[in-house]
Design a protein around this motif. Structure first.
Motif, PDB file in Angstrom:
ATOM      1  N   ARG A 139       0.726  -1.381  -0.301  1.00  0.00           N
ATOM      2  CA  ARG A 139      -0.181  -0.312  -0.348  1.00  0.00           C
ATOM      3  C   ARG A 139       0.575   1.468  -0.171  1.00  0.00           C
ATOM      4  O   ARG A 139       0.710   2.524  -0.544  1.00  0.00           O
ATOM      5  N   LEU A 140       1.758   1.077   0.826  1.00  0.00           N
ATOM      6  CA  LEU A 140       3.176   2.437   1.022  1.00  0.00           C
ATOM      7  C   LEU A 140       3.846   2.844  -1.370  1.00  0.00           C
ATOM      8  O   LEU A 140       4.491   3.551  -0.688  1.00  0.00           O
ATOM      9  N   GLN A 141       3.290   2.070  -1.764  1.00  0.00           N
ATOM     10  CA  GLN A 141       4.191   2.065  -2.679  1.00  0.00           C
ATOM     11  C   GLN A 141       4.089   3.379  -3.719  1.00  0.00           C
ATOM     12  O   GLN A 141       5.163   4.297  -3.947  1.00  0.00           O
ATOM     13  N   PRO A 142       2.546   3.725  -3.623  1.00  0.00           N
ATOM     14  CA  PRO A 142       2.632   5.595  -4.441  1.00  0.00           C
ATOM     15  C   PRO A 142       3.144   6.455  -3.818  1.00  0.00           C
ATOM     16  O   PRO A 142       4.046   6.936  -4.201  1.00  0.00           O
ATOM     17  N   THR A 143       3.029   6.331  -2.221  1.00  0.00           N
ATOM     18  CA  THR A 143       3.692   7.173  -1.719  1.00  0.00           C
ATOM     19  C   THR A 143       5.169   7.164  -1.575  1.00  0.00           C
ATOM     20  O   THR A 143       6.035   7.908  -1.324  1.00  0.00           O
ATOM     21  N   LEU A 184       9.838   7.227   5.436  1.00  0.00           N
ATOM     22  CA  LEU A 184       8.968   6.653   5.173  1.00  0.00           C
ATOM     23  C   LEU A 184       9.585   5.522   6.763  1.00  0.00           C
ATOM     24  O   LEU A 184      10.233   5.213   6.732  1.00  0.00           O
ATOM     25  N   GLU A 185       7.407   5.304   7.630  1.00  0.00           N
ATOM     26  CA  GLU A 185       8.174   3.271   7.163  1.00  0.00           C
ATOM     27  C   GLU A 185       7.366   2.584   7.546  1.00  0.00           C
ATOM     28  O   GLU A 185       6.258   2.532   6.619  1.00  0.00           O
ATOM     29  N   LEU A 186       7.991   0.955   6.515  1.00  0.00           N
ATOM     30  CA  LEU A 186       7.060  -0.061   6.648  1.00  0.00           C
ATOM     31  C   LEU A 186       6.716  -1.051   7.404  1.00  0.00           C
ATOM     32  O   LEU A 186       7.944  -0.867   7.706  1.00  0.00           O
ATOM     33  N   THR A 187       6.050  -1.071   7.360  1.00  0.00           N
ATOM     34  CA  THR A 187       5.758  -2.384   8.627  1.00  0.00           C
ATOM     35  C   THR A 187       5.600  -3.423   7.740  1.00  0.00           C
ATOM     36  O   THR A 187       5.032  -3.485   6.479  1.00  0.00           O
ATOM     37  N   PRO A 188       5.414  -4.813   8.809  1.00  0.00           N
ATOM     38  CA  PRO A 188       4.945  -5.964   7.781  1.00  0.00           C
ATOM     39  C   PRO A 188       3.628  -5.650   7.026  1.00  0.00           C
ATOM     40  O   PRO A 188       2.777  -5.166   7.434  1.00  0.00           O
ATOM     41  N   PHE A 189       2.996  -6.930   6.381  1.00  0.00           N
ATOM     42  CA  PHE A 189       1.682  -6.849   5.690  1.00  0.00           C
ATOM     43  C   PHE A 189       0.658  -5.857   7.148  1.00  0.00           C
ATOM     44  O   PHE A 189       0.280  -6.640   8.336  1.00  0.00           O
ATOM     45  N   VAL A 194      -4.073  -6.018   7.923  1.00  0.00           N
ATOM     46  CA  VAL A 194      -4.777  -6.745   6.877  1.00  0.00           C
ATOM     47  C   VAL A 194      -5.644  -6.133   5.074  1.00  0.00           C
ATOM     48  O   VAL A 194      -6.224  -6.834   5.019  1.00  0.00           O
ATOM     49  N   LEU A 195      -5.165  -5.062   5.470  1.00  0.00           N
ATOM     50  CA  LEU A 195      -5.580  -3.872   3.575  1.00  0.00           C
ATOM     51  C   LEU A 195      -5.041  -4.681   3.115  1.00  0.00           C
ATOM     52  O   LEU A 195      -5.135  -4.599   1.666  1.00  0.00           O
ATOM     53  N   GLU A 196      -3.596  -5.130   3.558  1.00  0.00           N
ATOM     54  CA  GLU A 196      -2.646  -5.399   2.085  1.00  0.00           C
ATOM     55  C   GLU A 196      -3.250  -7.333   1.643  1.00  0.00           C
ATOM     56  O   GLU A 196      -2.715  -7.465   0.726  1.00  0.00           O
ATOM     57  N   LEU A 197      -4.231  -7.871   2.523  1.00  0.00           N
ATOM     58  CA  LEU A 197      -3.956  -8.830   1.664  1.00  0.00           C
ATOM     59  C   LEU A 197      -5.922  -9.202   1.753  1.00  0.00           C
ATOM     60  O   LEU A 197      -6.221  -8.604   2.413  1.00  0.00           O
ATOM     61  N   ALA A 198      -6.077 -10.498   1.826  1.00  0.00           N
ATOM     62  CA  ALA A 198      -7.581 -10.852   1.501  1.00  0.00           C
ATOM     63  C   ALA A 198      -8.338 -10.917   3.034  1.00  0.00           C
ATOM     64  O   ALA A 198      -7.633 -11.274   3.614  1.00  0.00           O
ATOM     65  N   ALA A 199      -9.486 -10.597   3.063  1.00  0.00           N
ATOM     66  CA  ALA A 199      -9.942 -10.694   4.280  1.00  0.00           C
ATOM     67  C   ALA A 199     -10.153 -12.089   5.286  1.00  0.00           C
ATOM     68  O   ALA A 199      -9.426 -11.696   5.805  1.00  0.00           O
ATOM     69  N   GLU A 200     -10.198 -12.979   4.303  1.00  0.00           N
ATOM     70  CA  GLU A 200     -10.277 -14.394   5.047  1.00  0.00           C
ATOM     71  C   GLU A 200      -8.604 -14.379   5.604  1.00  0.00           C
ATOM     72  O   GLU A 200      -8.804 -15.331   6.248  1.00  0.00           O
ATOM     73  N   ILE A 227      -9.960   4.483   8.300  1.00  0.00           N
ATOM     74  CA  ILE A 227      -8.736   5.627   8.870  1.00  0.00           C
ATOM     75  C   ILE A 227      -8.319   5.704   7.608  1.00  0.00           C
ATOM     76  O   ILE A 227      -7.577   6.551   7.872  1.00  0.00           O
ATOM     77  N   ALA A 228      -7.931   4.896   6.954  1.00  0.00           N
ATOM     78  CA  ALA A 228      -7.015   5.312   5.528  1.00  0.00           C
ATOM     79  C   ALA A 228      -7.520   6.257   4.390  1.00  0.00           C
ATOM     80  O   ALA A 228      -7.006   7.096   3.633  1.00  0.00           O
ATOM     81  N   GLY A 229      -8.702   6.377   5.085  1.00  0.00           N
ATOM     82  CA  GLY A 229      -9.442   8.126   3.837  1.00  0.00           C
ATOM     83  C   GLY A 229      -9.015   9.117   4.347  1.00  0.00           C
ATOM     84  O   GLY A 229      -8.839   9.655   4.060  1.00  0.00           O
TER      85      GLY A 229
END
Length: 390
Positions: free
Chosen positions: A5-9, A129-134, A136-142, A384-386
């Motif tokens: 998710r951080l790539q565009p930033t 910029l801080e890159l955290t591990p994955f 919830v929004l970067e993986l599938a909901a399940e 929150i991301a919004g």
């Protein structure tokens, strides 16, 4: 390939700054992301833990000036503190030649180390910029429950099964203790630091009691503070500070501590599967830490995080203040029927948040009281991301 998710930033910052520092714990995916960006343009990659790449930088100014037309990626840059002065000269020279942005991408796995070295020499020339591990929004909901159990490090969460994931995390902990931490400075016995790290996992989400930890380890309070500072600087532990206002109420002053990655916390506790986790006393506090880390991972830069607790019993797990100074109160429940305690409503009265939420493992959003909504984690993270868009 999971798009971060951080790539565009990161791409935006490289377009607008001569240097960008991408910080995050080891194995969080910094190098993968950097190489993905490098594939889109002329770039060179140097690993400062490699003897061969260190040799190339024996005369750093000469070598780097020969690659002034490329994006230079410097991995584990905290290993070469003397390099920052060279970078400053090269950036200033490049500016005079019209090379203003996208010169250097610095990757580091120790936040304060890097900030102290670069803040003075590269002031006005670098963005962080801080890159955290994955999250919830970067993986599938399940995959949310798997992400909670295994944590967000790519090799852990994407492992073939729980046993392979646990083995990876145990090796990760051992490598940090036996190789990475000793390279950072004063010698700390690996076994002592492992015990301390494990104690923090057992006390996940509890108020820091330095005297109790010191007594258990057989060291003094200053040593405990030094150990904690080290794990915080390595982005492995979060020290969540209490929220204060000017109301005159008696508020708790000690911070809470969390092992930031839930999977690492579980590995330190010997929890290898979902059934063991659900039956463990740390289950609720582990879920709380997991929710908090995810919220902070997606929050806009410069957001502030606290918890709230007063001597009168008012309590809130996360008080999130956004850059526009609006505040959200977030309570975390590991229950399919989340009902906040009285203390949360007392905290609401004290904090006066713009919005209040109770996060629970379900997916439906509904009101549980006037101005308080029960909400699933993914839905809250999207809200929150919004805030990044405003």
């Amino acid at each position: 390939m999971i798009i971060r998710r951080l790539q565009p930033t990161l791409e935006y910052l490289l377009d607008n700054y001569p240097a960008v520092a991408l910080l995050g714990p080891r194995q969080a995916g910094k190098t993968t992301l950097a190489l993905d960006i490098a594939a889109q343009q002329p770039a060179i990659y140097l690993d400062l833990e490699s003897t061969a790449d260190q040799a190339k930088l024996h005369n750093a100014e000469l070598y780097l000036s020969e690659h002034r037309d490329k994006l230079v990626i410097l991995d584990e840059v905290q290993r070469a503190p003397n390099l920052f002065q060279n970078l400053r000269g090269l950036i200033d020279q490049g500016r005079r030649e019209g090379l203003r942005n996208g010169r250097f991408l610095l990757l580091g796995s120790a936040s304060i180390e890097l900030l102290q070295q670069s803040s003075e020499t590269l002031a006005g020339r670098i963005s962080y910029l801080e890159l955290t591990p994955f999250d919830v929004l970067e993986l599938a909901a399940e995959q949310t429950e798997t992400l909670w159990l295994r944590g967000g490090f790519p090799d852990s969460v994407l492992a073939g099964n729980d046993a392979v994931s646990l083995k990876w995390r145990q090796d990760f902990i051992r490598t940090y203790l036996e190789r990475d931490i000793p390279q950072l400075g004063p010698r700390i016995p690996a076994e002592t630091l492992r015990r301390f790290w494990s104690m923090l996992a057992h006390n996940q989400g509890e108020l820091l009691n330095a005297a109790k930890l010191a007594a258990a380890l057989g060291v003094d309070g200053k040593t405990v503070a030094r150990y904690l500072d080290l794990l915080v600087d390595l982005l492995l532990v979060r020290r969540l500070k209490p929220w204060h206002n000017n109301s005159g109420k008696r508020l708790v002053k000690s911070p809470k501590t969390y092992v930031r990655d839930s999977g690492i916390a579980h590995a330190l506790l010997g929890i290898g599967d979902k059934e063991t986790l659900l039956g463990h006393p740390v289950c609720g506090r582990s879920w709380e830490g997991f929710v908090i880390e995810n919220c902070l991972s997606v929050a806009p830069p410069h957001s502030e995080a606290h918890f709230y607790r007063s001597s009168a019993g008012a309590e809130c797990d996360l008080v999130l203040t956004f850059p526009d100074q609006t505040t959200w109160a977030i309570e975390v429940k590991r229950s399919s029927a989340p009902n906040p305690q009285k203390g949360f409503y007392f905290a609401q009265d004290d904090i006066q948040p713009a919005a209040s939420f109770v996060v629970y493992p379900g997916t439906e959003t509904y009101s549980v009281a006037d101005g308080v909504k029960a909400i699933g984690l993914a839905a809250l993270l999207k809200l929150i991301a919004g805030k990044n868009e405003h």
